[in-house]
Design a protein around this motif. Structure first.
Motif, PDB file in Angstrom:
ATOM      1  N   LEU A   1       6.806   7.197  10.739  1.00 59.29           N
ATOM      2  CA  LEU A   1       6.559   8.027  11.912  1.00 59.29           C
ATOM      3  C   LEU A   1       5.251   8.802  11.820  1.00 59.29           C
ATOM      4  N   GLY A   2       4.549   8.682  10.689  1.00 59.69           N
ATOM      5  CA  GLY A   2       3.251   9.331  10.522  1.00 59.69           C
ATOM      6  C   GLY A   2       2.120   8.350  10.764  1.00 59.69           C
ATOM      7  N   ILE A   3       0.982   8.848  11.228  1.00 58.80           N
ATOM      8  CA  ILE A   3      -0.146   7.976  11.576  1.00 58.80           C
ATOM      9  C   ILE A   3      -0.657   7.145  10.399  1.00 58.80           C
ATOM     10  N   PRO A   4      -0.551   7.580   9.128  1.00 57.83           N
ATOM     11  CA  PRO A   4      -1.013   6.705   8.043  1.00 57.83           C
ATOM     12  C   PRO A   4      -0.339   5.342   8.050  1.00 57.83           C
ATOM     13  N   HIS A   5       0.932   5.287   8.463  1.00 57.18           N
ATOM     14  CA  HIS A   5       1.620   3.992   8.566  1.00 57.18           C
ATOM     15  C   HIS A   5       0.860   3.074   9.520  1.00 57.18           C
ATOM     16  N   ALA A   6       0.483   3.600  10.686  1.00 58.49           N
ATOM     17  CA  ALA A   6      -0.238   2.800  11.678  1.00 58.49           C
ATOM     18  C   ALA A   6      -1.601   2.365  11.156  1.00 58.49           C
ATOM     19  N   LEU A   7      -2.277   3.240  10.417  1.00 55.54           N
ATOM     20  CA  LEU A   7      -3.610   2.922   9.897  1.00 55.54           C
ATOM     21  C   LEU A   7      -3.541   1.825   8.838  1.00 55.54           C
ATOM     22  N   ILE A   8      -2.547   1.925   7.952  1.00 54.12           N
ATOM     23  CA  ILE A   8      -2.383   0.910   6.906  1.00 54.12           C
ATOM     24  C   ILE A   8      -2.109  -0.454   7.526  1.00 54.12           C
ATOM     25  N   GLU A   9      -1.213  -0.491   8.496  1.00 53.83           N
ATOM     26  CA  GLU A   9      -0.879  -1.757   9.143  1.00 53.83           C
ATOM     27  C   GLU A   9      -2.070  -2.318   9.909  1.00 53.83           C
ATOM     28  N   ALA A  10      -2.811  -1.441  10.621  1.00 47.50           N
ATOM     29  CA  ALA A  10      -3.964  -1.896  11.399  1.00 47.50           C
ATOM     30  C   ALA A  10      -5.068  -2.442  10.505  1.00 47.50           C
ATOM     31  N   ALA A  11      -5.141  -1.949   9.269  1.00 48.79           N
ATOM     32  CA  ALA A  11      -6.177  -2.391   8.330  1.00 48.79           C
ATOM     33  C   ALA A  11      -5.757  -3.616   7.524  1.00 48.79           C
ATOM     34  N   GLY A  12      -4.606  -4.179   7.841  1.00 47.75           N
ATOM     35  CA  GLY A  12      -4.169  -5.385   7.149  1.00 47.75           C
ATOM     36  C   GLY A  12      -3.433  -5.123   5.859  1.00 47.75           C
ATOM     37  N   GLY A  13      -2.759  -3.980   5.782  1.00 49.58           N
ATOM     38  CA  GLY A  13      -1.955  -3.668   4.611  1.00 49.58           C
ATOM     39  C   GLY A  13      -0.482  -3.667   4.939  1.00 49.58           C
ATOM     40  N   ASN A  14       0.342  -3.677   3.892  1.00 48.29           N
ATOM     41  CA  ASN A  14       1.792  -3.622   4.038  1.00 48.29           C
ATOM     42  C   ASN A  14       2.265  -2.270   3.498  1.00 48.29           C
ATOM     43  N   ASP A  15       2.609  -1.364   4.395  1.00 49.42           N
ATOM     44  CA  ASP A  15       3.029  -0.023   4.023  1.00 49.42           C
ATOM     45  C   ASP A  15       4.369  -0.089   3.286  1.00 49.42           C
ATOM     46  N   ILE A  16       4.397   0.350   2.033  1.00 51.67           N
ATOM     47  CA  ILE A  16       5.633   0.230   1.250  1.00 51.67           C
ATOM     48  C   ILE A  16       6.726   1.174   1.739  1.00 51.67           C
ATOM     49  N   LEU A  17       6.362   2.118   2.614  1.00 49.96           N
ATOM     50  CA  LEU A  17       7.347   3.066   3.145  1.00 49.96           C
ATOM     51  C   LEU A  17       7.618   2.837   4.632  1.00 49.96           C
ATOM     52  N   SER A  18       7.421   1.609   5.078  1.00 51.03           N
ATOM     53  CA  SER A  18       7.597   1.303   6.511  1.00 51.03           C
ATOM     54  C   SER A  18       9.048   1.396   6.967  1.00 51.03           C
TER      55      SER A  18
ATOM     56  N   VAL B   1       0.832  -1.208   0.000  1.00 52.68           N
ATOM     57  CA  VAL B   1       0.000   0.000   0.000  1.00 52.68           C
ATOM     58  C   VAL B   1       0.867   1.258   0.000  1.00 52.68           C
ATOM     59  N   PHE B   2       0.454   2.227  -0.802  1.00 54.05           N
ATOM     60  CA  PHE B   2       1.102   3.530  -0.841  1.00 54.05           C
ATOM     61  C   PHE B   2       0.068   4.603  -0.548  1.00 54.05           C
ATOM     62  N   LEU B   3       0.374   5.513   0.386  1.00 56.82           N
ATOM     63  CA  LEU B   3      -0.514   6.630   0.680  1.00 56.82           C
ATOM     64  C   LEU B   3      -0.050   7.861  -0.086  1.00 56.82           C
ATOM     65  N   TYR B   4      -0.981   8.452  -0.851  1.00 62.09           N
ATOM     66  CA  TYR B   4      -0.679   9.639  -1.658  1.00 62.09           C
ATOM     67  C   TYR B   4      -1.460  10.821  -1.112  1.00 62.09           C
ATOM     68  N   ASP B   5      -0.719  11.803  -0.614  1.00 60.73           N
ATOM     69  CA  ASP B   5      -1.336  13.014  -0.088  1.00 60.73           C
ATOM     70  C   ASP B   5      -1.497  14.060  -1.190  1.00 60.73           C
ATOM     71  N   SER B   6      -0.399  14.361  -1.868  1.00 59.72           N
ATOM     72  CA  SER B   6      -0.432  15.412  -2.882  1.00 59.72           C
ATOM     73  C   SER B   6       0.915  15.455  -3.594  1.00 59.72           C
ATOM     74  N   GLY B   7       1.023  16.403  -4.547  1.00 60.78           N
ATOM     75  CA  GLY B   7       2.289  16.628  -5.231  1.00 60.78           C
ATOM     76  C   GLY B   7       2.357  15.974  -6.595  1.00 60.78           C
ATOM     77  N   GLU B   8       3.046  16.637  -7.543  1.00 55.82           N
ATOM     78  CA  GLU B   8       3.222  16.081  -8.885  1.00 55.82           C
ATOM     79  C   GLU B   8       4.695  15.839  -9.204  1.00 55.82           C
ATOM     80  N   ASP B   9       5.549  16.813  -8.952  1.00 53.81           N
ATOM     81  CA  ASP B   9       6.982  16.601  -9.186  1.00 53.81           C
ATOM     82  C   ASP B   9       7.515  15.505  -8.266  1.00 53.81           C
ATOM     83  N   ARG B  10       7.087  15.540  -7.022  1.00 49.33           N
ATOM     84  CA  ARG B  10       7.390  14.504  -6.045  1.00 49.33           C
ATOM     85  C   ARG B  10       6.119  14.236  -5.260  1.00 49.33           C
ATOM     86  N   ALA B  11       6.059  13.108  -4.612  1.00 49.11           N
ATOM     87  CA  ALA B  11       4.847  12.730  -3.888  1.00 49.11           C
ATOM     88  C   ALA B  11       4.956  13.068  -2.404  1.00 49.11           C
TER      89      ALA B  11
END
Length: 316
Positions: free
Chosen positions: A215-232, A199-209
Motif C-alpha cells: 500500500l506504500g508507493i515504494p511497492h509501485a516504484l519497484i514494480e514499475a522499475a522491473g523488480g519483484n517486491d518481496i513484500l507485495s 527487491v527489499f526496500l530498507y528505510d530504517s531501523g535495527e531491531d526491526r526494519a
C-alpha cells in the motif's frame, strides 16, 4: 529539478489545446480519501507539508498561492536545487506545525497526508482544521491509513496532481506534468527484460526494519522499475517487519532510502555487518541501490527513482 523545468515548458504547448471545459468552475467538490471537500475559490494561503508535497505544488507553479511549507528542514537535507525553488517561501515549522501556527499564517488550505504530517486522533486532521476554515487535501497514497484501498500505483500521484490542478485552476500545468512523467516511465519500461530480481526496500531501523508493504508507493516504484517486491503480499503502507522475514524472502537487491541523521552509508554498513543477514543474496553480492527520501515518497521525483532502480536491477 530538470523534470520541473521540462514539465512547465510543456505547459505552454498543451495550454493552447485545452478547452474551456478544463477551467475550474467553483464551487468545486473534490474527493479526498473517504471525504468530499468543497472549494468556493482557489486557496490563497496554502501550506504543504513534507518535501514531496511541497515539490508537487511548486512544480505546478503554485508558489503565489502559498503561505509557506512545513516538515522539511527538520527531517531531510534540502538540495541546492530545492533551496532555489523554496527561496522566498517561509518554512512555518521544521517538523510538525501546530494548529496555532497555521491560524497565525491565515492558512486556508493544508496539503498533507496520514503519516505525512497528520496522524489519526492527532491535533492536525481534517476534522480539527475544517471547522477553522482550513480545507485539507490528503495525499492519496496515505489514505491506506484511514480506509481500505488497493495497492499503491503511480495513478495515486497522478490523481493528486490532477486534483491540485482542479483546486487551483491550473489543470493545464497538471496535465503537462503528468504527460511528462508518463513518457519518461514508458521510456524506461520499453527496455526492461522479463527477469525480475527480488527487491527489499530498507528505510530504517535495527531491531526491526522500517519498510513498505504493497500500500506504500515504494511497492509501485519497484514494480514499475522491473523488480519483484518481496513484500507485495503485505497489506500495509509504511510498516515494520522482522529481519527473519527478510532472510526468508532473500532479496537479490536492497534499496536504501537516504534521509535523516543516519546516512545511507551507515545503513548499508549495518546491513552488511549484521550477522543475521549474511545469507541474504543482496548482501553477499553487495547489491545496494540508494534513493533519496523525496524519490521514495509520492511525488514528481518518483520518475527518477524508477530510472535509478531500473538501472540497478538490470545493469546489463
Amino acid at each position: 529539478m530538470k523534470l520541473i523545468r521540462l514539465a512547465l515548458g510543456l505547459c505552454a504547448l498543451l495550454g493552447a489545446q485545452l478547452t474551456l471545459a478544463d477551467t475550474t468552475q467553483y464551487p468545486l467538490t473534490i474527493k479526498s480519501c473517504n471525504r468530499e471537500v468543497t472549494f468556493t475559490h482557489a486557496p490563497e494561503h496554502a501550506v504543504s507539508h513534507d518535501i514531496n508535497m511541497t515539490q508537487m505544488m511548486l512544480a505546478l507553479g503554485l508558489k503565489p498561492h502559498m503561505a509557506g511549507y512545513s516538515g522539511i528542514s527538520g527531517w531531510k537535507a534540502v538540495t541546492p536545487e530545492m533551496k532555489v525553488i523554496l527561496d522566498g517561501l517561509p518554512e512555518l515549522a521544521s517538523k510538525y506545525p501546530s494548529v496555532e501556527t497555521l491560524l497565525n499564517a491565515n492558512v486556508d488550505f493544508f496539503f498533507a497526508g496520514w503519516d505525512y504530517g497528520m496522524r489519526v486522533g492527532g491535533d492536525l486532521t481534517p476534522q480539527t482544521l475544517t471547522p477553522l476554515g482550513i480545507n485539507v487535501y490528503e495525499l492519496t497514497e496515505s489514505c491506506a491509513f484511514v480506509m481500505k484501498r488497493p495497492a499503491a500505483s503511480m495513478q495515486d500521484t497522478y490523481n493528486d496532481l490532477r486534483n491540485l490542478g482542479k483546486i487551483f485552476n491550473v489543470q493545464d500545468r497538471a496535465t503537462a506534468l503528468i504527460v511528462q512523467m508518463q513518457q519518461k516511465i514508458a521510456e524506461v519500461q520499453t527496455s526492461l527484460p522479463a527477469t525480475k530480481p527480488r527487491v527489499f526496500l530498507y528505510d530504517s531501523g535495527e531491531d526491526r526494519a522500517m519498510t513498505s508493504g504493497k500500500l506504500g508507493i515504494p511497492h509501485a516504484l519497484i514494480e514499475a522499475a522491473g523488480g519483484n517486491d518481496i513484500l507485495s503480499d503485505i497489506d500495509a503502507s509504511w510498516t515494520r517487519i522482522n529481519w527473519e522475514t527478510v532472510v526468508e524472502r532473500n532479496p537479490e537487491v536492497i534499496v536504501i532510502v537516504d534521509y535523516s541523521e543516519v546516512s545511507a552509508e551507515q545503513k548499508q554498513h549495518f546491513l552488511q555487518t549484521n550477522p543475521a543477514l549474511q545469507s541474504v543474496d543482496a548482501i553477499r553480492n553487495n547489491r545496494f541501490i540508494v534513493i533519496p527520501y523525496v524519490q521514495a515518497t509520492p511525488g514528481i521525483d518518483n520518475v527518477l527513482a524508477i530510472e535509478t532502480m531500473a538501472k540497478g536491477f538490470h545493469p546489463q
